[in-house]
Design an enzyme around this catalytic site. Structure first.
Site, mmCIF file in Angstrom:
data_model
loop_
_atom_site.group_PDB
_atom_site.id
_atom_site.type_symbol
_atom_site.label_atom_id
_atom_site.label_comp_id
_atom_site.label_asym_id
_atom_site.label_seq_id
_atom_site.Cartn_x
_atom_site.Cartn_y
_atom_site.Cartn_z
ATOM 1 N N PHE A 38 0.817 -1.213 0.000
ATOM 2 C CA PHE A 38 0.000 0.000 0.000
ATOM 3 C C PHE A 38 0.854 1.269 0.000
ATOM 4 C CE2 PHE A 38 -2.218 -3.372 2.427
ATOM 5 C CZ PHE A 38 -3.166 -3.688 1.475
ATOM 6 N N ILE A 54 2.034 -7.466 -5.041
ATOM 7 C CA ILE A 54 1.802 -7.184 -3.615
ATOM 8 C C ILE A 54 0.369 -7.554 -3.222
ATOM 9 C CG2 ILE A 54 3.569 -5.402 -3.599
ATOM 10 C CD1 ILE A 54 1.366 -3.288 -3.645
ATOM 11 N N GLY A 55 -0.197 -8.473 -4.009
ATOM 12 C CA GLY A 55 -1.595 -8.859 -3.818
ATOM 13 C C GLY A 55 -2.445 -8.342 -4.960
ATOM 14 N N GLY A 98 1.294 -0.207 -11.960
ATOM 15 C CA GLY A 98 1.949 -1.503 -12.159
ATOM 16 C C GLY A 98 1.264 -2.410 -13.161
ATOM 17 N N ARG A 118 -9.291 -1.263 -20.402
ATOM 18 C CA ARG A 118 -9.432 -2.718 -20.465
ATOM 19 C C ARG A 118 -9.168 -3.327 -19.097
ATOM 20 N NH1 ARG A 118 -8.844 -5.895 -24.900
ATOM 21 N NH2 ARG A 118 -7.312 -4.620 -25.986
ATOM 22 N N ILE A 119 -10.068 -4.184 -18.667
ATOM 23 C CA ILE A 119 -9.881 -4.907 -17.409
ATOM 24 C C ILE A 119 -9.199 -6.227 -17.762
ATOM 25 C CG2 ILE A 119 -11.034 -5.964 -15.435
ATOM 26 C CD1 ILE A 119 -11.047 -2.841 -15.484
ATOM 27 N N GLN A 169 -9.116 -5.827 -6.211
ATOM 28 C CA GLN A 169 -8.418 -4.568 -5.958
ATOM 29 C C GLN A 169 -9.407 -3.470 -5.597
ATOM 30 O OE1 GLN A 169 -4.732 -3.386 -6.482
ATOM 31 N NE2 GLN A 169 -5.014 -5.262 -5.363
ATOM 32 N N LYS A 196 -5.826 0.740 -17.858
ATOM 33 C CA LYS A 196 -5.393 1.772 -16.925
ATOM 34 C C LYS A 196 -5.309 1.146 -15.535
ATOM 35 C CE LYS A 196 -8.566 4.842 -18.574
ATOM 36 N NZ LYS A 196 -9.227 6.094 -19.058
ATOM 37 N N GLU A 249 -6.007 1.664 -7.090
ATOM 38 C CA GLU A 249 -6.254 2.726 -6.109
ATOM 39 C C GLU A 249 -7.605 3.396 -6.296
ATOM 40 O OE1 GLU A 249 -1.586 3.765 -5.265
ATOM 41 O OE2 GLU A 249 -2.633 5.082 -6.638
#
Lengths: 731, 212
Positions: free
Chosen positions: A242, A468-469, A511, A615-616, A625, A688, A692
């Site tokens: 985080f 990181i997850g 990332g 795009r997912i 997330q 994208k 967060e």
């Protein structure tokens, strides 16, 4: 590969693997406890000893003397390192405070020594026997007191102005002028920072828990004053970050010094209590927002001023970020000011800037809607902008905020909301609905990878990217599988080792898009090499079903690789598209909250949102997330508050019993919908960031729901029940 | 720099500013100066872990968690706080879930202990482990072994009629509801907040369709 023009059609658009709901490939390791985290790498560090860090008991001052005699005589002690015997150390440019204090102390719990012993219990015991005399100095710990005279922070866009804000605000028929405060917050990742360090001659290897491998090597080099080539950093599994593991912390530096002194590998983990004061935190903010609108709800004047504090030489919480981009309005002003405080180092925590900024702006918008007598969704819709409002010649690359708002409202049943606060009752509960926009910038970072195929047709990707997850392992495997035309189980992903090509790393929600774009670039290179080897036209060759084909010819990928295998490598670099276009991610949060009419207790009853992030790549991990962000928003709204002791300058509630984060019972089932959009300006992936976005605005949606439920407007986060009750007495 | 404190230092100040003694030592420590103190005697302990008999000689200060992680190299049980606040270290002792960081290993002589490694392995997952993968009931994975151990225990506790804080009728049989699951899982913190997915995984294993 340089990404300088919008992406055309490419193999990712086939969506055979990309975009499919895909369980994490690292899942079986994680659910069986066999994914090895840093402190667990006993396999690489035979004969290791244990290090325990001694932290400063004062927040500011000078170490007068350190008495280690008792500690040295304690059972099992091997070595003790302090500034006196650590040798010459530098300070990494990325660090605001040094990782080892002496003679000056810059903040509470800054490392002053490390004690190395045969066992953890012995090291912990001996650490308590190190006596440190301090000459304590007066520190500045109160943001409200330090606010007056705080200058504009160093950096870009810390002060922006368009039009004539003062005049437009004075002339506006409907205005809001309110000040909001957000507290210091702690990342509180579940795995405390940990490192095993081992020296081999003049080369050190760190098995650690770090989000940014290349930065870790750089910062260790600048601290230990040894060349980067003499440092290896390995971090394949990370128990959450985080932002708290963006830069190496004292565990890594002190483990390296301790291992050098002990002449053995040394394991160091921060105690949970050290995480909050020894490492970084998100700083508290004071934010003043002024909104002026005409009677139709069009914003004519918008100003956002924000104050935060940090150690000398540190940086601000850029809480005005989103206000520069989110809503239209001809007359605008933002100011980001930075005070000097002697608290532990303030730094990035998930969505730095927007996370606390949206907590203020989106409540101010709710207040404006109420003054206008307008629906809060409608107010946001009519103030949408398709261009950067500070720079109208700069369009958004792709922006679908209005769709998120309208689709979210419809799915959530927003039309059933009663706009008059305190009017809906369910037994002892006052029930309300609230909403907020979600907004977070999209950043792209240079990212490299190496991809190979072996004689069995197995594709291996190596990059120093971290997971990181966030699901990096899986989306990278999906990218390679899509590009090379193999099923997912034919892909091996190796991450988090500085021996691999440098990647974007995990931070700032860059990332996912950047690292997969780097893998895309490496795969393009590998495809070209394979095609050339086979005498195929590299531009025409297709990769599908484990075969390479061109015209009538088709060769098994395994055969093409041959006994020696074949590999490619490249780095994606980003050009001006992020300057020419505003790139961001959008969404709309909706919350139903209950407030106990007698006790003021708040429960989030329903939570949902619609999000637009291009795009997912993997809807499974992307959803996780987002719900993680939404839940962190519940924490920010209702409980998270690192309390400063104004006498001693430290965070008092420095553990998980006192610094409250959401637990199961605090979080209802959450609904997440992604818009099916593509952004061709961001990368060949047309994706994208999404890591967060779910946090940005979520806390404000909770706060707005609480207001709608009980009529108490709380502008000082978190919304604890004492503040609710105080307000309810007035309602 | 030698500013006087704003008020009289409390006990905490006195402790940190303790008496002066010999100068700081060189590194590695020279054993010549003063004799090192002997280590406290190790205590023998025998217990069964994942069906296997284990015998250890331990410093009495070693927690059950550290005995598993550092002495038996069963690192599936995690240390998130070492103070019983996060649940990452949850294991079964004599069929009941406990925070293994809050109990000393030597207190468990003769006990039967099950850790995450005792449930299943990659390729041969326990149904709860498989459900966590299917529903993405984790992200970073650090709290996950503890969540899974608790999930299994929670379903047993509900089956055995053990009431919780949200059970309306403590004399009756607790129902398998989302609220019951959430309350009983609340000792296991997940900062990635896969909570919504964890509840879906547990409900799936329990065969409870309408749990939300």
């Amino acid at each position: 590969m340089k990404f300088e023009t919008p992406a055309g059609t490419n193999p990712i658009d086939q969506r055979r693997v990309i975009g499919k709901p895909t369980p994490r490939i690292d899942g079986p390791l994680k659910v069986t406890g066999t994914a090895p985290y840093a402190f667990e790498r006993n396999d690489v560090a035979p004969g290791h000893a244990y290090g325990v860090i001694v932290g400063s008991a004062v927040a500011k001052g000078r170490i007068a003397r350190i008495d280690t005699a008792d500690a040295e005589r304690a059972p099992g002690v091997i070595a003790i390192v302090t500034r006196e015997n650590a040798g010459k150390l530098g300070k990494a440019k990325a660090h605001t405070a040094t990782m080892l204090a002496g003679p000056m102390v810059e903040h509470y719990d800054q490392a002053v020594a490390i004690v190395v012993a045969e066992t953890f219990e012995q090291a912990r015991d001996a650490a308590k026997r190190v006596r440190v005399d301090y000459a304590r100095a007066k520190g500045r710990y109160n943001l409200a007191a330090a606010k007056a005279g705080a200058p504009i922070a160093p950096g870009d866009k810390m002060k922006t102005a368009v039009g004539d804000f003062a005049r437009a605000f004075a002339a506006a028929p409907v205005t809001v002028d309110a000040t909001y405060t957000t507290p210091d917050q702690s990342h509180t990742m579940m795995e405390p920072h940990a490192t095993i360090a081992a020296w081999d001659g003049d080369t050190v290897t760190l098995w650690t828990s770090n989000q940014m491998i290349a930065w870790a090597v750089r910062d260790m080099s600048e601290t230990l004053l040894i060349p980067k080539e003499k440092i290896r950093v390995v971090s394949p599994y990370i128990g959450g970050g985080f932002g708290g593991k963006l830069w190496v912390r004292s565990d890594a530096v002190m483990a390296a010094l301790a291992a050098r002194a002990a002449k053995r590998p040394v394991k160091v983990a921060l105690a949970r209590q050290q995480v909050m004061n020894n490492t970084t935190h998100r700083p508290a903010t004071i934010q003043r927002i002024r909104l002026g609108a005409d009677k139709t709800g069009k914003i004519t004047a918008i100003a956002h001023q924000t104050w935060s504090g940090d150690l000398p030489g540190g940086g601000p919480e850029t809480a005005a970020n989103q206000t520069q981009l989110l809503y239209a309005g001809a007359n605008r002003l933002t100011e980001t000011r930075l005070a000097v405080l002697d608290l532990p180092e303030a730094n990035a925590m998930r969505a730095p800037g927007e996370a606390p900024g949206m907590m203020a702006l989106e409540v101010a918008m709710d207040e404006l809607a109420e003054k206008l007598g307008m629906d809060p969704v409608r107010l946001r819709v009519i103030n949408d902008t398709q261009v950067d409002p500070e720079k109208p010649e700069r369009p958004f690359s792709d922006r679908n905020l209005v769709r998120c708002l309208e689709e979210g409202a419809q799915r959530f049943g927003w039309s059933r909301r009663n706009p008059t606060p305190g009017t809906v009752r369910d037994g002892r509960w006052l029930v309300g609905m609230g909403m907020a926009a979600a907004f977070r910038n999209n950043m792209n970072m240079k990212s490299g990878a190496r991809v190979g195929v072996d004689r069995k047709g197995v594709v291996t990707v190596a990059t120093d990217m971290t997971d990181i997850g966030t699901g990096s392992y899986t989306i990278i495997a999906q990218t390679a599988a899509e590009m090379m035309g193999v099923p997912l189980d034919k892909v091996i992903v190796l991450l988090g080792d500085s021996r691999f090509p440098a990647s974007a790393g995990s931070g700032g929600q860059w990332g996912g898009n950047s690292s997969t774009a780097g893998v895309y670039a490496a795969c393009v290179d590998l495809r070209r090499r394979i095609a050339q080897k086979l005498g195929f036209d590299p531009d025409r060759a297709t990769f599908a079903d484990g075969k390479v084909s061109d015209g009538g010819r088709s060769v098994d990928l395994a055969k093409a690789a041959g006994d020696e295998g074949i590999s490619g490598e490249d780095t994606i670099e980003f050009g001006r598209l992020n300057d020419d276009y505003a790139q961001a991610t959008f969404g709309a949060h909706f919350v139903e909250a209950g407030v106990d009419a007698h006790t003021g207790e708040i429960r989030v009853r329903r939570m949902a949102g619609v999000y637009d992030a291009g795009r997912i790549l993997n809807p499974v991990s992307a959803r996780s997330q987002v719900i993680g962000g939404m839940s962190m928003g519940i924490g920010a709204a209702l409980m998270e508050d690192a309390v400063v002791d104004p006498r001693f300058g430290y965070f008092v509630n420095h553990d998980l019993a006192e610094y409250h984060v959401p637990v199961h019972l605090d979080v209802p089932h959450q609904e997440v919908v992604f818009l099916d959009t593509l952004d061709d300006k961001t990368s060949p992936m047309k994706a994208k960031g999404v890591g967060e976005l779910g946090l940005c605005g979520a806390a404000a949606a909770v706060a707005n729901a609480v207001y709608n439920a009980c009529g108490v407007r709380i502008r000082d986060y978190p919304l604890t029940l004492d503040k609710v009750l105080k307000g309810m007495a007035r309602v | 720099m030698n500013d006087k404190p704003a008020f009289t230092l409390s006990r905490r100040g006195a402790l940190v500013g303790g008496a002066a003694a010999a100068a700081a030592g060189a590194v590695p420590i020279d054993a010549g100066a003063a004799p090192a103190q002997p280590a406290p005697p190790a205590v023998p302990v025998r217990f069964t872990v994942n069906g296997k008999a284990r015998a250890l000689e331990l410093d009495p200060r070693v927690t059950l968690l550290d005995a598993l992680r550092e002495h038996l190299e069963l690192t599936g049980s995690k240390k998130g706080c070492d103070h019983g606040q996060c649940g990452a270290c949850t294991v079964m002792v004599e069929g009941k879930r406990i925070n293994s960081c809050l109990t000393l290993a030597v207190m468990h002589d003769g006990d039967d202990i099950t850790t995450i490694e005792g449930l299943g392995r990659p390729g041969d997952l326990h149904p709860m482990q498989a459900a966590f993968v299917k529903h993405d009931g984790f992200q970073c994975g650090y709290c996950t072994p503890g969540q899974i151990m608790s999930s299994i225990a929670v379903l047993e506790e509900i089956k055995d009629g053990v009431p919780s804080y949200v059970t309306a009728d403590v004399a009756g049989k607790p129902a398998l509801t989302g609220e019951e699951l959430r309350e009983r899982m609340s000792g296991n913190i997940c900062r990635c907040a896969a909570y919504s997915n964890i509840i879906a995984a547990i409900a799936d294993v329990a065969g409870a369709k309408d749990v939300a």
